[in-house]
Design an enzyme around this catalytic site. Sequence first.
Site, PDB file in Angstrom:
ATOM      1  N   TYR A  18      42.489  45.125  45.021  1.00 22.67           N
ATOM      2  CA  TYR A  18      42.513  43.699  45.369  1.00 22.67           C
ATOM      3  C   TYR A  18      42.754  42.807  44.160  1.00 22.67           C
ATOM      4  CZ  TYR A  18      37.895  44.263  43.461  1.00 22.67           C
ATOM      5  OH  TYR A  18      36.861  44.581  42.627  1.00 22.67           O
ATOM      6  N   GLY A  19      42.860  43.392  42.966  1.00 26.29           N
ATOM      7  CA  GLY A  19      42.936  42.584  41.754  1.00 26.29           C
ATOM      8  C   GLY A  19      44.025  43.030  40.805  1.00 26.29           C
ATOM      9  N   LEU A  21      44.931  45.780  39.571  1.00 25.47           N
ATOM     10  CA  LEU A  21      45.662  47.035  39.808  1.00 25.47           C
ATOM     11  C   LEU A  21      46.832  46.857  40.779  1.00 25.47           C
ATOM     12  CD1 LEU A  21      42.695  49.565  40.033  1.00 25.47           C
ATOM     13  CD2 LEU A  21      44.538  49.612  38.350  1.00 25.47           C
ATOM     14  N   GLU A  93      37.804  51.105  35.544  1.00 26.77           N
ATOM     15  CA  GLU A  93      36.863  50.231  36.229  1.00 26.77           C
ATOM     16  C   GLU A  93      35.432  50.336  35.694  1.00 26.77           C
ATOM     17  OE1 GLU A  93      38.080  47.983  37.821  1.00 26.77           O
ATOM     18  OE2 GLU A  93      39.850  48.647  38.901  1.00 26.77           O
TER      19      GLU A  93
END
Length: 174
Positions: A18-19, A21, A93
């Site tokens: 969602y970001g 990546l 992450e």
Amino acid sequence: MAIVERATKPDSHFIFTYGTLKRGFPNNRLMENLISGGDVVFIGDYTTVETFPLCCGPYGIPYLINITGSGHRIRGELYKVNNSGLGPLDDLEGIEIGHYERLPVTVVGDGGETVAAEAYFAHRSFGEGMWKRCGEVGIEEFSMELGKKYERKEERPSDHDFLQDIRNFISNGD
């Protein structure tokens, strides 16, 4: 709603991003390398079935917060990742050092297909505090405009404790 697809091999995972990546964002180069190596396959654009908070913290880093029923249905991308590809993603992450947690999430594609996936959520030690610090107002999608505020790891101060930066952001807004 029936879940129509799961990772079929024990060594494969569906990962919802969602970001940073996502395609076109700074950390997508890792996904591209993993795709080139045969460890990752791009599936398509997906949205969470449930609502979750999504907000940005220090250095413009996006955080999905594990508080279902708050926030929005989040738009992102789905990838199929084998175990060899999962390690580098978990490292990026910060799974082992408490930045994010990889947790289950159900997502739906534009064609209505529902997939049991995993996503990287803000670690439980600070997720709720991050949501409160952001005024319990979230975003539906980490956009290119928000991506301009993101500071890559190599651009951040090297002498900082990242988790302390998060605690400072939550308590002081710094």
